[in-house]
Design a protein around this motif. Sequence first.
Motif, short mmCIF file in Angstrom:
data_model
loop_
_atom_site.label_atom_id
_atom_site.label_comp_id
_atom_site.label_asym_id
_atom_site.label_seq_id
_atom_site.Cartn_x
_atom_site.Cartn_y
_atom_site.Cartn_z
N LYS A 21 31.88 40.61 41.76
CA LYS A 21 33.22 40.49 41.21
C LYS A 21 34.18 40.90 42.31
CE LYS A 21 32.07 41.24 36.41
NZ LYS A 21 32.52 41.73 35.13
N ASP A 49 34.08 35.89 39.86
CA ASP A 49 33.03 36.57 39.11
C ASP A 49 31.76 35.72 39.17
OD1 ASP A 49 31.42 38.00 37.38
OD2 ASP A 49 32.69 37.72 35.63
N ASN A 60 32.67 32.09 37.63
CA ASN A 60 33.86 31.99 36.79
C ASN A 60 35.01 32.47 37.67
OD1 ASN A 60 32.75 31.18 34.20
ND2 ASN A 60 31.72 33.15 34.28
N CYS A 61 35.98 31.61 37.88
CA CYS A 61 37.06 31.93 38.81
C CYS A 61 38.41 31.79 38.10
CB CYS A 61 36.98 30.98 40.00
SG CYS A 61 38.11 31.39 41.33
N GLY A 62 39.18 32.86 38.12
CA GLY A 62 40.52 32.85 37.55
C GLY A 62 41.55 32.76 38.66
N SER A 85 41.75 28.55 35.30
CA SER A 85 40.41 28.99 35.70
C SER A 85 39.52 27.77 35.88
CB SER A 85 39.82 29.93 34.65
OG SER A 85 39.69 29.25 33.41
N GLY A 87 35.02 26.87 36.55
CA GLY A 87 33.66 27.38 36.65
C GLY A 87 32.79 26.44 37.45
#
Length: 157
Positions: A21, A49, A60-62, A85, A87
């Motif tokens: 993270k 993440d 998982n990307c914000g 976001s 993924g």
Amino acid sequence: MDRNDIFVFKASQIRSAHGLKAELKADIKEFADAFSSPEVLAALNVLVDFEEAGGDLILNCGIGTRLNLVCARCAEPLTKEYKTSFGEVYGAGTEIINIREAVRDSAALTEPMKVLCKDDCKGRCPVCGTNLNINKCDCVQGSVHSFEALKGWKQKK
């Protein structure tokens, strides 16, 4: 592979740590060309993440952007924040993970085609150009036709 590129990861390091993270602060100059003009992007934050799942790595990307925009009605400058976001799944054979282009594309998609400074923006007077959110004018609406300037124009043959 550029060792200093914050958007490139070694899958083996992520697997050995059982995930990763991180919050990445991107250099906006590197992404400015993805927007309608270079000064639009004011800030770009990326939350990464990675999780392990059955040998695969799941990302998982914000993404958070702060954009300098112009109201489509009154033409006043404004700054707004947007979030999105995405993924990705990386298979067991993946060694290097480069998310730069995915971040660029996702960030660019946060820029709206049309933005208003407020929902009830009154815009500008089409006659005198006064910002009707700030001042009223005495112009008679409809007194100037959009094509009035073409009235005396004739096409050359």
